[in-house]
Enzyme design. Structure first.
Site, PDB file in Angstrom:
ATOM      1  N   SER A 186       0.787  -1.228   0.000  1.00  0.00           N
ATOM      2  CA  SER A 186       0.000   0.000   0.000  1.00  0.00           C
ATOM      3  C   SER A 186       0.818   1.276   0.000  1.00  0.00           C
ATOM      4  CB  SER A 186      -0.941   0.008   1.216  1.00  0.00           C
ATOM      5  OG  SER A 186      -0.207  -0.072   2.425  1.00  0.00           O
ATOM      6  N   HIS A 214      -5.402  -4.405  -1.873  1.00  0.00           N
ATOM      7  CA  HIS A 214      -5.216  -3.396  -2.908  1.00  0.00           C
ATOM      8  C   HIS A 214      -5.151  -3.981  -4.314  1.00  0.00           C
ATOM      9  CE1 HIS A 214      -4.513   0.188  -0.363  1.00  0.00           C
ATOM     10  NE2 HIS A 214      -4.058  -0.707   0.512  1.00  0.00           N
ATOM     11  N   LYS A 245     -11.777  -0.854  -0.953  1.00  0.00           N
ATOM     12  CA  LYS A 245     -11.000  -0.318  -2.073  1.00  0.00           C
ATOM     13  C   LYS A 245     -11.834  -0.440  -3.357  1.00  0.00           C
ATOM     14  CE  LYS A 245      -7.681  -0.481   1.026  1.00  0.00           C
ATOM     15  NZ  LYS A 245      -7.789   0.402   2.174  1.00  0.00           N
TER      16      LYS A 245
END
Length: 396
Positions: A186, A214, A245
């Site tokens: 990240s 992610h 996300k």
């Protein structure tokens, strides 16, 4: 200040020093969200370039419609955990749909992605077990390791030779070892060396957990993450991820072919003692998951935007992560320079994430952009222009 609270003095001094140099990032107020990529921040129009809203689904009309309908039909919340108050039909349907999407037999859904890591790691491992984690893993992974009581060993970031060395030293304990890496990290947006990690897992007989927080919806032909892209899904024992996300909501999950994952919900404290996801979140997440699978053009737009912003910022001379991804972080040497640049971008109408030590790797400071499929070409241009303008202003 009492002895109990004395520890906060240093924090208060650090915050005061920060506010002397800039606005406090924690007190920047997003007063009104206009779209997936625009808002009114501190009274000014702002391009949102730090939201992790990779597929831009937070304002998708069908996701919103599903959430509104769920609130009207089932209320605003569950008011308790699934262990105490029972599972809603939506919880079960979402778990089944996630399992089917990943081609796995079992799925547990948690109220946040943070709790998913906490609950899964602490349920799978305990005293006498070993957890081998990449040094750059997320805080939720570290916290899950602490909660587990297992022996925790870090290996150098993306250094599979170091991973092999530590596995060799463990010998027979490898059978009680869980390796943990992330799909996309990240901070700098780089991929794990997952094919090599999976090979090490096979060689030494350990287990492998990949946090695809992610990379869900971002990597892989079908958006299943780095495990799919690297062709090692059968070697990954546990996949953990989040809804916050690419799926534009809140919540987390773990999928696996190991039936013990289904049993883990009976001993996972973050699952048992937390209120279950509310109906509106479950409803919008189910629609977003369907869109992830049926609208691959979202992923195409995301990567077009990511590569363009990465190439433009690299061309402007910024030190970026090692490869293009929807996470694009510019490295700065001095904290003061980073803070000044972040303020300059705010003045230019661009909001990004400011990450200062010790949160950033190697003690560096970062300004991190997260690109969305919803960003328009004009917005990408304006982000690039803002970086160029601030760089020129600070260097002149």
């Amino acid at each position: 200040m009492t002895a109990l609270l004395e520890k906060f003095r240093q924090l208060a001094d650090a915050r005061e020093a920060l506010t002397q140099l800039s606005q406090d990032p924690f007190r920047v107020t997003i007063e009104r969200i206009l779209s997936s990529t625009e808002a009114i921040v501190n009274g000014r129009p702002m391009i949102l370039a730090g939201t992790n809203n990779y597929l831009g689904l937070t304002f998708d009309p069908q996701c919103i419609e599903a959430a509104v309908r769920a609130v009207q039909e089932q209320g605003t919340g569950t008011t308790g955990s699934r262990m105490a108050n029972g599972s809603f039909s939506g919880h079960l349907a979402l778990e089944q749909e996630l399992a089917e999407f990943f081609g796995r037999r079992w799925c547990d859904v948690f109220s946040t992605g943070y709790l998913a890591n906490l609950g899964v790691i602490a349920a799978l491992t305990g005293p006498g077990d070993v957890i081998l984690i990449d040094a750059d893993c997320h805080a939720s992974i570290y916290d899950g390791c602490r909660m587990s009581g297992a022996d925790v060993i870090r290996f150098r970031h993306n250094d599979t030779a170091d991973l092999h060395k530590r596995l060799r030293r463990l010998g027979k304990r490898c059978a009680n070892t869980l390796i943990i890496v992330e799909g996309l990290y990240s901070m700098l947006g780089d991929r794990a060396a997952l094919a090599e990690v999976a090979a090490a897992k096979r060689e030494y007989g350990a287990y492998l957990l990949v946090d695809e927080a992610h990379s869900l919806g971002v990597l892989g032909e079908h958006g299943r993450g780095l495990s799919e892209e690297a062709g090692v899904e059968q070697d990954v024992d546990f996949i953990v991820g989040t809804f916050s996300k690419s799926l534009g909501a809140t919540g987390g999950f773990c999928v696996s072919d190991h039936p013990e994952v289904d049993l883990a919900r009976y001993i996972s404290r973050p699952y048992i003692f937390t209120a279950s996801p509310c109906p509106s979140v479950v409803a919008s997440t189910r629609v977003a998951l369907h869109k992830l699978q049926t609208e691959p053009e979202l992923r195409v737009r995301l990567w077009d935007n990511a590569r363009r912003l990465y190439d433009e910022l690299k061309g402007l001379g910024f030190r970026l992560g090692p490869e293009p991804s929807p996470i694009i972080a510019a490295r700065f040497g001095q904290k003061e320079e980073t803070i000044a640049f972040w303020n300059g971008l705010l003045d230019q109408g661009v909001y990004v994430n400011m990450i200062l030590p010790p949160a950033a790797p190697d003690g560096s400071s970062l300004l991190r952009c997260s690109v969305s499929a919803a960003h328009t070409p004009d917005q990408i241009d304006r982000i690039c222009q803002a970086f160029a303008s601030v760089k020129f202003a600070l260097s002149s």
